[in-house]
Design a protein around this motif. Structure first.
Motif, PDB file in Angstrom:
ATOM      1  N   ALA A  48       0.838  -1.424  -0.112  1.00  0.00           N
ATOM      2  CA  ALA A  48       0.537   0.367   0.415  1.00  0.00           C
ATOM      3  C   ALA A  48       1.060   1.589   0.162  1.00  0.00           C
ATOM      4  O   ALA A  48       0.855   2.307  -0.774  1.00  0.00           O
ATOM      5  CB  ALA A  48      -0.694   0.126   1.360  1.00  0.00           C
ATOM      6  N   SER A  52       4.150   0.473   5.239  1.00  0.00           N
ATOM      7  CA  SER A  52       3.018  -1.019   5.958  1.00  0.00           C
ATOM      8  C   SER A  52       3.502  -2.191   4.496  1.00  0.00           C
ATOM      9  O   SER A  52       3.590  -1.315   3.446  1.00  0.00           O
ATOM     10  CB  SER A  52       1.233  -0.339   5.249  1.00  0.00           C
ATOM     11  N   MET A  54       1.284  -4.162   3.423  1.00  0.00           N
ATOM     12  CA  MET A  54       0.038  -4.539   3.660  1.00  0.00           C
ATOM     13  C   MET A  54       0.075  -4.563   1.540  1.00  0.00           C
ATOM     14  O   MET A  54      -0.273  -3.978   0.897  1.00  0.00           O
ATOM     15  CB  MET A  54      -1.569  -4.290   3.698  1.00  0.00           C
ATOM     16  N   LEU A  59      -4.076  -9.610   1.845  1.00  0.00           N
ATOM     17  CA  LEU A  59      -4.932 -10.111   2.648  1.00  0.00           C
ATOM     18  C   LEU A  59      -6.195 -10.642   2.205  1.00  0.00           C
ATOM     19  O   LEU A  59      -6.346 -11.331   3.259  1.00  0.00           O
ATOM     20  CB  LEU A  59      -6.082  -8.049   1.807  1.00  0.00           C
ATOM     21  N   TYR A  92      -0.467 -12.527   6.360  1.00  0.00           N
ATOM     22  CA  TYR A  92      -0.200 -11.681   5.266  1.00  0.00           C
ATOM     23  C   TYR A  92       1.143 -12.144   4.898  1.00  0.00           C
ATOM     24  O   TYR A  92       1.600 -10.927   4.096  1.00  0.00           O
ATOM     25  CB  TYR A  92       0.542 -10.131   6.179  1.00  0.00           C
ATOM     26  N   ARG A 157     -13.711  -3.625   7.031  1.00  0.00           N
ATOM     27  CA  ARG A 157     -12.455  -2.241   6.877  1.00  0.00           C
ATOM     28  C   ARG A 157     -11.161  -3.308   6.359  1.00  0.00           C
ATOM     29  O   ARG A 157     -10.466  -2.222   6.110  1.00  0.00           O
ATOM     30  CB  ARG A 157     -11.158  -3.117   8.780  1.00  0.00           C
ATOM     31  N   HIS A 158     -10.993  -4.615   5.826  1.00  0.00           N
ATOM     32  CA  HIS A 158      -9.946  -5.246   5.300  1.00  0.00           C
ATOM     33  C   HIS A 158     -10.149  -4.017   3.783  1.00  0.00           C
ATOM     34  O   HIS A 158      -9.390  -4.689   3.130  1.00  0.00           O
ATOM     35  CB  HIS A 158      -9.357  -6.324   5.406  1.00  0.00           C
ATOM     36  N   HIS A 161      -8.684  -1.077   3.458  1.00  0.00           N
ATOM     37  CA  HIS A 161      -7.802  -1.451   2.887  1.00  0.00           C
ATOM     38  C   HIS A 161      -7.137  -2.284   1.520  1.00  0.00           C
ATOM     39  O   HIS A 161      -6.880  -1.148   0.455  1.00  0.00           O
ATOM     40  CB  HIS A 161      -6.869  -2.326   3.597  1.00  0.00           C
ATOM     41  N   ILE A 165      -5.215   0.243  -1.690  1.00  0.00           N
ATOM     42  CA  ILE A 165      -4.501  -0.225  -2.522  1.00  0.00           C
ATOM     43  C   ILE A 165      -4.192  -0.445  -4.262  1.00  0.00           C
ATOM     44  O   ILE A 165      -3.927  -0.570  -4.661  1.00  0.00           O
ATOM     45  CB  ILE A 165      -4.019  -2.042  -1.361  1.00  0.00           C
TER      46      ILE A 165
END
Length: 175
Positions: A48, A52, A54, A59, A92, A157-158, A161, A165
């Motif tokens: 992202a 992070s 992520m 995910l 992750y 929530r994800h 994200h 991304i």
């Protein structure tokens, strides 16, 4: 059932509680799939923003682990290992030899197994939290209702994200 223009099932405006919870959970699962669609493996591995790490692939893996944890371990009481190994308990971490298709298949298998485990259960049926988790909730017994609401929250929530991304990768927004 109605669908959004991108094909996701729209939760019903009126339904009994169980059907409503299942519909919203399925909507958010479909949203995760949508956020990853049409991207190449290297794009799914893009982080992202610094610091992070992520990624969309991370995910998908994480949510496979979340599905396993809440439906198999906590609700059904199964003693199952982490989906992607003991060295990746949150899901992750990426491996060069595990691509999106493998991660997506694992996630879909966890979703299917979770559906099987709760198919005949009442929303009032309980799973069991470990001592540490119970300290946060206030009880070791946790209802399927609570788990489903939590899963909707976890995906929502994800998916936020994932939206950020995806926007960084190719400018696609929305959903």
């Amino acid at each position: 059932m109605n669908t959004t223009p991108d094909g996701r099932p729209v939760p019903p405006a009126h339904a009994e509680e169980r059907a409503m919870l299942e519909a919203w959970l399925d909507f958010h699962r479909a949203t995760l799939t949508l956020k990853c669609s049409g991207l190449k493996d290297d794009q799914l591995r893009l982080a992202a923003v610094s610091p992070s790490p992520m990624t969309l692939l991370g995910l998908v893996q994480h949510l496979a682990e979340v599905e396993r944890n809440w439906f198999q371990r906590i609700f059904a009481g199964a003693d199952v290992p982490p989906v992607f190994g003991e060295d990746n308990v949150d899901g992750y971490a990426l491996r060069p030899d595990r691509g999106f298709d493998e991660a997506m298949a694992a996630w879909q298998a966890e979703v299917a197994r979770g559906r099987e485990l709760i198919a005949d259960a009442s929303l009032d049926d309980c799973g069991r939290l470990g001592e540490q988790e119970a300290g946060h909730v206030g009880d070791q017994g946790i209802s399927l209702r609570w788990i489903m609401v939590h899963m909707i929250e976890e995906y929502a929530r994800h998916n936020g994200h994932a939206d950020l991304i995806r926007e960084r990768i190719d400018g696609v927004t929305g959903a």
